[in-house]
Design a protein around this motif. Sequence first.
Motif, short mmCIF file in Angstrom:
data_model
loop_
_atom_site.label_atom_id
_atom_site.label_comp_id
_atom_site.label_asym_id
_atom_site.label_seq_id
_atom_site.Cartn_x
_atom_site.Cartn_y
_atom_site.Cartn_z
N LYS A 116 0.83 -1.21 0.00
CA LYS A 116 0.00 0.00 0.00
C LYS A 116 0.86 1.26 0.00
O LYS A 116 0.55 2.23 -0.69
CB LYS A 116 -0.94 0.01 1.21
CG LYS A 116 -2.08 -0.97 1.10
CD LYS A 116 -2.96 -0.87 2.33
CE LYS A 116 -4.23 -1.68 2.17
NZ LYS A 116 -5.19 -1.38 3.25
N GLU A 117 1.95 1.26 0.78
CA GLU A 117 2.84 2.42 0.81
C GLU A 117 3.50 2.63 -0.55
O GLU A 117 3.61 3.76 -1.03
CB GLU A 117 3.89 2.24 1.90
CG GLU A 117 3.32 2.35 3.30
CD GLU A 117 4.28 1.93 4.39
OE1 GLU A 117 5.38 1.42 4.07
OE2 GLU A 117 3.93 2.09 5.57
N ASP A 118 3.95 1.55 -1.18
CA ASP A 118 4.55 1.64 -2.51
C ASP A 118 3.54 2.17 -3.52
O ASP A 118 3.87 2.99 -4.38
CB ASP A 118 5.09 0.29 -2.97
CG ASP A 118 6.31 -0.16 -2.18
OD1 ASP A 118 6.91 0.67 -1.46
OD2 ASP A 118 6.67 -1.35 -2.28
N SER A 119 2.31 1.70 -3.40
CA SER A 119 1.26 2.16 -4.31
C SER A 119 1.01 3.65 -4.14
O SER A 119 0.88 4.38 -5.13
CB SER A 119 -0.04 1.39 -4.06
OG SER A 119 0.14 0.03 -4.27
N ARG A 156 -6.01 3.25 2.01
CA ARG A 156 -4.55 3.20 2.14
C ARG A 156 -4.13 2.88 3.58
O ARG A 156 -3.19 2.12 3.79
CB ARG A 156 -3.94 4.54 1.71
CG ARG A 156 -2.45 4.60 1.94
CD ARG A 156 -1.88 5.93 1.57
NE ARG A 156 -0.47 5.98 1.91
CZ ARG A 156 0.23 7.09 1.92
NH1 ARG A 156 -0.33 8.23 1.58
NH2 ARG A 156 1.50 7.05 2.26
N HIS A 157 -4.79 3.45 4.54
CA HIS A 157 -4.38 3.28 5.93
C HIS A 157 -5.18 2.21 6.67
O HIS A 157 -4.96 2.00 7.86
CB HIS A 157 -4.47 4.62 6.67
CG HIS A 157 -3.56 5.67 6.08
ND1 HIS A 157 -2.20 5.61 6.17
CD2 HIS A 157 -3.84 6.76 5.34
CE1 HIS A 157 -1.66 6.64 5.54
NE2 HIS A 157 -2.64 7.35 5.02
N SER A 158 -6.08 1.55 5.99
CA SER A 158 -6.83 0.50 6.67
C SER A 158 -5.96 -0.74 6.85
O SER A 158 -5.10 -1.03 6.02
CB SER A 158 -8.10 0.14 5.89
OG SER A 158 -7.77 -0.41 4.64
N LYS A 159 -6.17 -1.43 7.93
CA LYS A 159 -5.39 -2.63 8.21
C LYS A 159 -5.85 -3.76 7.28
O LYS A 159 -7.03 -3.86 6.95
CB LYS A 159 -5.59 -3.05 9.67
CG LYS A 159 -4.68 -4.15 10.11
CD LYS A 159 -4.75 -4.39 11.61
CE LYS A 159 -3.78 -5.50 11.98
NZ LYS A 159 -3.74 -5.74 13.41
#
Length: 92
Positions: A25-28, A38-41
């Motif tokens: 997700k961070e790379d995306s 993006r910040h959901s677990k």
Amino acid sequence: MTGYQDYLIVLTPSESVCRRIKRIKEDSAAMVGNYDGRHSKAHISIQQWPRKKPVWIDTLMPKLERELLTLPPLVTSVSGFEIGRASCRERV
């Protein structure tokens, strides 16, 4: 409708899988910018329980647990999510 709640039943993968998904997700986000979720677990959505009274949940959980125990093991992988880094194609 007072006293009713909506519930979403989810399974959370192991911490190692959660870390891998977070990295993807961070790379995306670095490539496409911020996005919903993006910040959901990391999780697997199992079932929605709309409009339930909280007092009903304790009686519903054993039935759900029995149903989940009948499911076969789940092997997951991330594919079709290439963003320029080979690690994004890892099996999770």
